[in-house]
Design a protein around this motif. Structure first.
Motif, PDB file in Angstrom:
ATOM      1  N   THR A 124       0.576 -41.594  60.029  1.00  0.00           N
ATOM      2  CA  THR A 124       1.396 -42.486  60.608  1.00  0.00           C
ATOM      3  C   THR A 124       2.081 -42.091  62.171  1.00  0.00           C
ATOM      4  OG1 THR A 124       3.350 -42.298  59.705  1.00  0.00           O
ATOM      5  CG2 THR A 124       1.923 -43.573  58.558  1.00  0.00           C
ATOM      6  N   LEU A 125       1.731 -40.761  62.190  1.00  0.00           N
ATOM      7  CA  LEU A 125       2.630 -40.245  63.566  1.00  0.00           C
ATOM      8  C   LEU A 125       2.241 -41.030  64.844  1.00  0.00           C
ATOM      9  CD1 LEU A 125       4.311 -37.901  64.166  1.00  0.00           C
ATOM     10  CD2 LEU A 125       2.395 -36.366  64.631  1.00  0.00           C
ATOM     11  N   THR A 126       1.007 -41.452  65.026  1.00  0.00           N
ATOM     12  CA  THR A 126       0.549 -41.963  66.349  1.00  0.00           C
ATOM     13  C   THR A 126       1.586 -43.286  66.153  1.00  0.00           C
ATOM     14  OG1 THR A 126      -1.221 -42.952  65.273  1.00  0.00           O
ATOM     15  CG2 THR A 126      -1.656 -41.067  66.419  1.00  0.00           C
ATOM     16  N   ASN A 127       1.783 -43.988  65.433  1.00  0.00           N
ATOM     17  CA  ASN A 127       2.636 -45.335  65.438  1.00  0.00           C
ATOM     18  C   ASN A 127       4.086 -44.947  65.246  1.00  0.00           C
ATOM     19  OD1 ASN A 127       0.131 -46.764  65.287  1.00  0.00           O
ATOM     20  ND2 ASN A 127       0.208 -46.740  63.092  1.00  0.00           N
ATOM     21  N   GLU A 128       4.512 -43.917  64.984  1.00  0.00           N
ATOM     22  CA  GLU A 128       5.992 -43.638  65.124  1.00  0.00           C
ATOM     23  C   GLU A 128       6.427 -42.472  65.939  1.00  0.00           C
ATOM     24  OE1 GLU A 128       7.714 -43.669  61.091  1.00  0.00           O
ATOM     25  OE2 GLU A 128       5.699 -44.054  60.137  1.00  0.00           O
ATOM     26  N   VAL A 129       5.426 -42.052  66.860  1.00  0.00           N
ATOM     27  CA  VAL A 129       5.852 -40.890  67.766  1.00  0.00           C
ATOM     28  C   VAL A 129       7.217 -41.404  68.615  1.00  0.00           C
ATOM     29  CG1 VAL A 129       4.339 -41.227  69.541  1.00  0.00           C
ATOM     30  CG2 VAL A 129       4.858 -38.834  69.117  1.00  0.00           C
ATOM     31  N   ASP A 130       7.405 -42.531  68.589  1.00  0.00           N
ATOM     32  CA  ASP A 130       8.436 -43.172  69.665  1.00  0.00           C
ATOM     33  C   ASP A 130       9.786 -42.602  68.994  1.00  0.00           C
ATOM     34  OD1 ASP A 130       8.094 -44.950  67.923  1.00  0.00           O
ATOM     35  OD2 ASP A 130       8.477 -46.500  69.280  1.00  0.00           O
ATOM     36  N   GLN A 159      -2.289 -30.069  64.665  1.00  0.00           N
ATOM     37  CA  GLN A 159      -2.710 -31.153  65.199  1.00  0.00           C
ATOM     38  C   GLN A 159      -1.825 -32.212  65.722  1.00  0.00           C
ATOM     39  OE1 GLN A 159      -5.208 -33.323  62.330  1.00  0.00           O
ATOM     40  NE2 GLN A 159      -5.453 -34.960  63.721  1.00  0.00           N
ATOM     41  N   ALA A 160      -0.395 -32.035  64.742  1.00  0.00           N
ATOM     42  CA  ALA A 160       0.736 -33.093  64.916  1.00  0.00           C
ATOM     43  C   ALA A 160       1.457 -32.618  66.204  1.00  0.00           C
ATOM     44  CB  ALA A 160       1.339 -32.997  63.515  1.00  0.00           C
ATOM     45  N   LEU A 196      -0.506 -33.736  69.275  1.00  0.00           N
ATOM     46  CA  LEU A 196      -0.243 -35.215  69.392  1.00  0.00           C
ATOM     47  C   LEU A 196       1.086 -35.527  69.976  1.00  0.00           C
ATOM     48  CD1 LEU A 196      -1.210 -38.017  67.043  1.00  0.00           C
ATOM     49  CD2 LEU A 196       0.869 -38.106  67.939  1.00  0.00           C
ATOM     50  N   VAL A 197       2.239 -34.996  69.573  1.00  0.00           N
ATOM     51  CA  VAL A 197       3.603 -35.091  69.807  1.00  0.00           C
ATOM     52  C   VAL A 197       3.857 -34.768  71.243  1.00  0.00           C
ATOM     53  CG1 VAL A 197       6.030 -34.343  69.500  1.00  0.00           C
ATOM     54  CG2 VAL A 197       4.618 -35.135  67.587  1.00  0.00           C
ATOM     55  N   TYR A 203       2.777 -37.153  74.097  1.00  0.00           N
ATOM     56  CA  TYR A 203       3.613 -38.151  74.136  1.00  0.00           C
ATOM     57  C   TYR A 203       4.888 -37.882  75.437  1.00  0.00           C
ATOM     58  CZ  TYR A 203       6.917 -41.655  73.013  1.00  0.00           C
ATOM     59  OH  TYR A 203       8.014 -42.743  73.060  1.00  0.00           O
TER      60      TYR A 203
END
Length: 107
Positions: free
Chosen positions: A46-52, A72-73, A76-77, A80
């Protein structure tokens, strides 16, 4: 991503003045069995949807069980735009953390 940090590095960060966000990317059940105190659970799925949720963070350290998924996380972070500081992965994962662990959801 700004690299990886060791358990000792993370302990120093937590003891310092800087605000560090620890993001545990394991599934909720694993997080509840034991996690680094003050970490927040944002599962990798769910990280891509909750990174904000990490907007304006001074420093982010991603954590998983063994230090692989957290790389990987962290990538992604760090991609952002809302993150102001370094993003690292805990190289040893929770399994290599030698400090206390919190049980439950930490809320």
């Amino acid at each position: 991503m700004d690299g990886e940090c060791s358990a000792a590095d993370l302990r120093s960060l937590l003891d310092g003045e800087q605000d560090v966000r620890i993001v545990d990317v394991r599934p909720p059940a694993a997080f509840e069995r034991g996690h680094i105190p003050d970490s927040e659970n944002v599962p990798l799925a769910t990280l891509t949807n909750e990174v904000d949720r990490l907007d304006g963070a001074d420093h982010v350290v991603t954590v998983c069980a063994h230090g692989q998924a957290s790389i990987q996380a962290a990538r992604l972070v760090s991609a952002y735009e809302g993150i102001d500081g370094p993003v690292e992965s805990l190289s040893c994962g929770v399994d290599g953390w030698d400090g206390d662990l919190e049980m439950g959801d930490g809320r």
